[in-house]
Design a protein around this motif. Structure first.
Motif, PDB file in Angstrom:
ATOM      1  N   PRO A  66      -4.293   6.585  -1.622  1.00 62.24           N
ATOM      2  CA  PRO A  66      -3.636   5.341  -1.201  1.00 62.24           C
ATOM      3  C   PRO A  66      -4.181   4.167  -2.017  1.00 62.24           C
ATOM      4  O   PRO A  66      -5.389   4.061  -2.240  1.00 62.24           O
ATOM      5  CB  PRO A  66      -4.021   5.205   0.276  1.00 62.24           C
TER       6      PRO A  66
ATOM      7  N   PRO B 186     -12.348  -1.470   4.782  1.00 62.65           N
ATOM      8  CA  PRO B 186     -12.784  -1.139   6.145  1.00 62.65           C
ATOM      9  C   PRO B 186     -14.305  -1.097   6.221  1.00 62.65           C
ATOM     10  O   PRO B 186     -14.984  -0.856   5.245  1.00 62.65           O
ATOM     11  CB  PRO B 186     -12.186   0.241   6.410  1.00 62.65           C
TER      12      PRO B 186
ATOM     13  N   ASP C  87     -10.513   3.492   0.442  1.00 65.68           N
ATOM     14  CA  ASP C  87     -11.219   2.514   1.274  1.00 65.68           C
ATOM     15  C   ASP C  87     -12.080   1.558   0.465  1.00 65.68           C
ATOM     16  O   ASP C  87     -12.916   0.852   1.017  1.00 65.68           O
ATOM     17  CB  ASP C  87     -12.110   3.243   2.289  1.00 65.68           C
TER      18      ASP C  87
ATOM     19  N   ASP D 133      -3.920  -5.053   6.269  1.00 70.98           N
ATOM     20  CA  ASP D 133      -4.556  -6.022   5.371  1.00 70.98           C
ATOM     21  C   ASP D 133      -5.321  -5.259   4.301  1.00 70.98           C
ATOM     22  O   ASP D 133      -6.511  -4.987   4.443  1.00 70.98           O
ATOM     23  CB  ASP D 133      -5.482  -6.962   6.130  1.00 70.98           C
ATOM     24  N   TRP D 134      -4.616  -4.915   3.234  1.00 74.94           N
ATOM     25  CA  TRP D 134      -5.252  -4.107   2.208  1.00 74.94           C
ATOM     26  C   TRP D 134      -6.314  -4.867   1.435  1.00 74.94           C
ATOM     27  O   TRP D 134      -7.143  -4.266   0.767  1.00 74.94           O
ATOM     28  CB  TRP D 134      -4.199  -3.521   1.248  1.00 74.94           C
TER      29      TRP D 134
ATOM     30  N   ARG E  34      -7.083  -1.962  -4.131  1.00 75.22           N
ATOM     31  CA  ARG E  34      -7.605  -1.192  -2.999  1.00 75.22           C
ATOM     32  C   ARG E  34      -7.349   0.250  -3.372  1.00 75.22           C
ATOM     33  O   ARG E  34      -6.199   0.668  -3.554  1.00 75.22           O
ATOM     34  CB  ARG E  34      -6.894  -1.555  -1.710  1.00 75.22           C
TER      35      ARG E  34
ATOM     36  N   PRO F  55       0.823  -1.202   0.000  1.00 73.34           N
ATOM     37  CA  PRO F  55       0.000   0.000   0.000  1.00 73.34           C
ATOM     38  C   PRO F  55       0.869   1.269   0.000  1.00 73.34           C
ATOM     39  O   PRO F  55       1.825   1.383   0.768  1.00 73.34           O
ATOM     40  CB  PRO F  55      -0.811  -0.122   1.298  1.00 73.34           C
TER      41      PRO F  55
ATOM     42  N   GLU G 153       1.949   3.402   2.876  1.00 75.91           N
ATOM     43  CA  GLU G 153       0.801   3.571   3.763  1.00 75.91           C
ATOM     44  C   GLU G 153       0.769   2.410   4.757  1.00 75.91           C
ATOM     45  O   GLU G 153       1.125   1.281   4.412  1.00 75.91           O
ATOM     46  CB  GLU G 153      -0.499   3.538   2.947  1.00 75.91           C
ATOM     47  N   ASP G 154       0.308   2.683   5.961  1.00 76.04           N
ATOM     48  CA  ASP G 154       0.163   1.646   6.980  1.00 76.04           C
ATOM     49  C   ASP G 154      -1.244   1.054   6.880  1.00 76.04           C
ATOM     50  O   ASP G 154      -2.173   1.485   7.554  1.00 76.04           O
ATOM     51  CB  ASP G 154       0.418   2.221   8.371  1.00 76.04           C
ATOM     52  N   ILE G 155      -1.396   0.083   5.978  1.00 80.10           N
ATOM     53  CA  ILE G 155      -2.667  -0.627   5.792  1.00 80.10           C
ATOM     54  C   ILE G 155      -2.337  -2.112   5.928  1.00 80.10           C
ATOM     55  O   ILE G 155      -1.928  -2.757   4.970  1.00 80.10           O
ATOM     56  CB  ILE G 155      -3.304  -0.326   4.412  1.00 80.10           C
TER      57      ILE G 155
END
Length: 156
Positions: A91, A155, A73, A150-151, A70, A50, A146-148
């Motif tokens: 993202p 969400p 969101d 489980d992309w 992804r 991500p 990006e800190d995702i």
């Protein structure tokens, strides 16, 4: 940067390449008005982690297979013949969840010289380097992680 005055033509088999543990990457053009590559991902393989680009639009055109994206969101599936255009700042992550190998042309505009980035991603995918080695290079390659965790899951 000086504008090109001649056309760029890349004949079949002339692109530089980088191998991935789960696919391959062919560099068609690196920098200038566009950066262009051809990426193949085996079934179930993830593409880049991500990330977002601050400067470039990223365009994906699927020559074959299916890709899961992804985009912010939202999860979106794109099939052969489909197109995704990702604006700067959004993202995103992508992979090949389908039953076929994903074969995609990827274009960034404006272009950024990123072949060394793809070589480093290949080394990371093969366990020859650590992902953290890319962190100091985010501005250089306009790839901002990006800190995702489980992309693959949108969400709630």
């Amino acid at each position: 940067m000086q504008a090109r005055t001649e056309a760029l033509v890349v004949q079949p088999g002339a692109a530089a390449g980088a191998s991935l543990a789960d696919g391959s990457f062919g560099l068609l053009a690196d920098g200038g008005a566009v950066s262009a590559s051809r990426l193949t991902l085996t079934t179930g393989a993830d593409g880049a982690p991500p990330h977002h680009h601050k400067l470039s639009h990223e365009v994906f055109y699927l020559l074959g297979g299916t890709m899961l994206f992804r985009l912010g969101d939202t999860l979106t599936t794109v099939r052969k013949g489909g197109l995704a255009i990702i604006p700067p700042g959004l993202p995103h992550a992508f992979g090949a969840p389908g039953e076929d190998v994903a074969d995609v042309v990827v274009v960034l505009s404006p272009g950024i010289e990123r072949f060394k980035y793809f070589e480093q991603l290949g080394a990371i995918s093969r366990g020859e380097a650590k992902f953290e080695s890319l962190i100091p290079e985010q501005d250089r390659y306009d790839v901002h992680f990006e800190d995702i965790p489980d992309w693959h899951t949108a969400p709630n």
